[in-house]
Scaffold this active site. Structure first.
Site, mmCIF file in Angstrom:
data_model
loop_
_atom_site.group_PDB
_atom_site.id
_atom_site.type_symbol
_atom_site.label_atom_id
_atom_site.label_comp_id
_atom_site.label_asym_id
_atom_site.label_seq_id
_atom_site.Cartn_x
_atom_site.Cartn_y
_atom_site.Cartn_z
ATOM 1 N N GLN A 1 0.825 -1.205 0.000
ATOM 2 C CA GLN A 1 0.000 0.000 0.000
ATOM 3 C C GLN A 1 0.861 1.257 0.000
ATOM 4 O O GLN A 1 2.070 1.206 0.241
ATOM 5 C CB GLN A 1 -0.903 0.006 1.240
ATOM 6 C CG GLN A 1 -0.128 -0.110 2.545
ATOM 7 C CD GLN A 1 -0.950 -0.669 3.677
ATOM 8 O OE1 GLN A 1 -2.163 -0.515 3.724
ATOM 9 N NE2 GLN A 1 -0.301 -1.329 4.629
ATOM 10 N N ASP B 1 1.339 -8.052 12.159
ATOM 11 C CA ASP B 1 0.943 -7.070 11.149
ATOM 12 C C ASP B 1 1.575 -7.440 9.817
ATOM 13 O O ASP B 1 2.746 -7.835 9.759
ATOM 14 C CB ASP B 1 1.375 -5.661 11.559
ATOM 15 C CG ASP B 1 0.692 -4.587 10.721
ATOM 16 O OD1 ASP B 1 -0.256 -3.981 11.204
ATOM 17 O OD2 ASP B 1 1.111 -4.370 9.555
ATOM 18 N N ASP C 1 1.077 -12.514 7.915
ATOM 19 C CA ASP C 1 -0.374 -12.552 7.762
ATOM 20 C C ASP C 1 -1.033 -13.002 9.062
ATOM 21 O O ASP C 1 -0.682 -14.057 9.614
ATOM 22 C CB ASP C 1 -0.746 -13.495 6.619
ATOM 23 C CG ASP C 1 -2.248 -13.584 6.430
ATOM 24 O OD1 ASP C 1 -2.846 -12.578 6.031
ATOM 25 O OD2 ASP C 1 -2.814 -14.663 6.692
ATOM 26 N N ALA C 2 -1.992 -12.218 9.545
ATOM 27 C CA ALA C 2 -2.633 -12.507 10.839
ATOM 28 C C ALA C 2 -3.372 -13.831 10.821
ATOM 29 O O ALA C 2 -3.390 -14.556 11.821
ATOM 30 C CB ALA C 2 -3.584 -11.371 11.200
ATOM 31 N N GLU D 1 0.480 0.751 14.166
ATOM 32 C CA GLU D 1 0.916 1.952 14.895
ATOM 33 C C GLU D 1 1.453 1.615 16.281
ATOM 34 O O GLU D 1 2.074 2.450 16.926
ATOM 35 C CB GLU D 1 -0.231 2.951 15.044
ATOM 36 C CG GLU D 1 -0.912 3.352 13.765
ATOM 37 C CD GLU D 1 -2.246 2.635 13.612
ATOM 38 O OE1 GLU D 1 -2.262 1.377 13.681
ATOM 39 O OE2 GLU D 1 -3.263 3.311 13.427
ATOM 40 N N PRO E 1 -5.834 -5.943 1.402
ATOM 41 C CA PRO E 1 -5.019 -6.933 2.118
ATOM 42 C C PRO E 1 -5.707 -7.573 3.312
ATOM 43 O O PRO E 1 -5.267 -8.612 3.786
ATOM 44 C CB PRO E 1 -3.793 -6.115 2.554
ATOM 45 C CG PRO E 1 -4.282 -4.701 2.609
ATOM 46 C CD PRO E 1 -5.279 -4.589 1.494
ATOM 47 N N HIS F 1 -8.253 3.947 19.898
ATOM 48 C CA HIS F 1 -7.564 2.793 20.474
ATOM 49 C C HIS F 1 -8.112 2.400 21.838
ATOM 50 O O HIS F 1 -8.218 1.211 22.149
ATOM 51 C CB HIS F 1 -6.056 3.067 20.533
ATOM 52 C CG HIS F 1 -5.416 3.098 19.186
ATOM 53 N ND1 HIS F 1 -5.003 4.267 18.578
ATOM 54 C CD2 HIS F 1 -5.155 2.098 18.307
ATOM 55 C CE1 HIS F 1 -4.497 3.988 17.387
ATOM 56 N NE2 HIS F 1 -4.574 2.685 17.205
ATOM 57 N N ASP G 1 -7.290 -5.024 14.694
ATOM 58 C CA ASP G 1 -7.093 -3.613 14.345
ATOM 59 C C ASP G 1 -6.555 -3.564 12.924
ATOM 60 O O ASP G 1 -5.373 -3.300 12.692
ATOM 61 C CB ASP G 1 -6.119 -2.972 15.336
ATOM 62 C CG ASP G 1 -5.901 -1.496 15.075
ATOM 63 O OD1 ASP G 1 -6.685 -0.902 14.307
ATOM 64 O OD2 ASP G 1 -4.925 -0.940 15.622
#
Length: 286
Positions: free
Chosen positions: A44, A119, A151-152, A99, A178, A75, A169
């Site tokens: 991205q 992430d 990849d989660a 983040e 993605p 958050h 998140d």
């Protein structure tokens, strides 16, 4: 005559402006003071901009992900209702969270012994460490946190770990994006298998305003409800997003219902925050 012509000309300024589409027919325009980062990762376009109303802002593919002046609203609202719903969460899984602010909030809970964050985009994590250090607030130095780049879904499929709370998140379920495979019933069934008894799942669920709640908020709730016994939607106003933002928390606990959560006394929430969380919160309370 010259004066008359001048009045008809648009006003010129030396400022730059950042425009972001909220819906197909509605956009926000913010005065931008600097562009701190602008590169494409493998997945991205990643930008860090500075705007007058919201301060330092992470932008992915043209969409605001997190802004300094209100990131804590997002958050805290994502993390604390779910972790406080669990009796004593020890192991937390974060899907996404580049983040590192989601990890920051999870680590505030006294009972938490381990946080695993996965992430997809390592460039985003690195950019946030460099340009958004306030977001992680030292969480990267906490030995309870482990960060994996990958990849989660694959991490959960390939591993044998189970968790007390799963926090998603991740980016919105844009077609061919993605994260779209992390919003399916198949994925929620997988998460359900990876939760310990009494476990809780919470996911960000996209725009929840009057004009845009139909984008994905309701669909995510409906999909979760096909996998979990109880699913409770909720939302909060995020000014930098230009809209209310939605979340869904899900569990199979028999003693939890949507009605019981919505009727929970504010004093009970405040007492739980005081007893279970280190340090003050800036937004979430009873």
């Amino acid at each position: 005559m010259a004066d008359s012509d001048d009045k008809q000309q648009p006003k010129m300024t030396s400022s730059f402006w950042f425009d972001e589409e909220v819906t197909a027919d509605h956009s926000m325009r913010m005065r931008m003071t600097s562009l701190k980062y602008d590169k494409h990762s493998q997945f991205q376009r990643v930008q860090v901009v500075e705007t007058v109303p919201f301060g330092t802002t992470l932008v992915l593919d043209g969409k605001t992900q997190s802004a300094k002046n209100d990131e804590y609203v997002y958050h805290e609202t994502l993390v604390h209702p779910a972790l406080l719903l669990h009796e004593a969460p020890k192991r937390i899984y974060i899907g996404g969270g580049g983040e590192l602010a989601t990890a920051r909030e999870c680590l505030k809970h006294k009972s938490v012994e381990e946080v695993v964050m996965v992430d997809l985009d390592g460039d985003v994590v690195d950019v946030c460490k460099k340009h958004l250090p306030e977001w992680n607030d030292g969480s990267t130095e906490d030995p309870r946190l482990t960060v994996h780049i990958g990849d989660a879904r694959s991490y959960l499929v390939e591993g044998s770990d189970t968790f007390d709370v799963v926090v998603l998140d991740i980016s919105d379920p844009i077609e061919a994006g993605p994260a779209v495979h992390l919003y399916t019933k198949e994925f929620y069934d997988l998460v359900r298998q990876k939760l310990n008894p009494g476990g809780v799942l919470v996911t960000q669920s996209g725009p929840a305003g009057l004009m845009n709640h139909t984008e994905c908020f309701g669909a995510i709730h409906k999909t979760l409800a096909a996998s979990f016994r109880t699913v409770v939607p909720y939302s909060v106003s995020i000014p930098s997003f230009g809209s209310d933002w939605g979340f869904n928390v899900a569990t199979d606990r028999g003693d939890i219902t949507s009605k019981s959560l919505r009727e929970k006394p504010p004093d009970a929430t405040d007492a739980a925050i005081s007893g279970r969380i280190r340090g003050p919160l800036r937004h979430y309370d009873g």
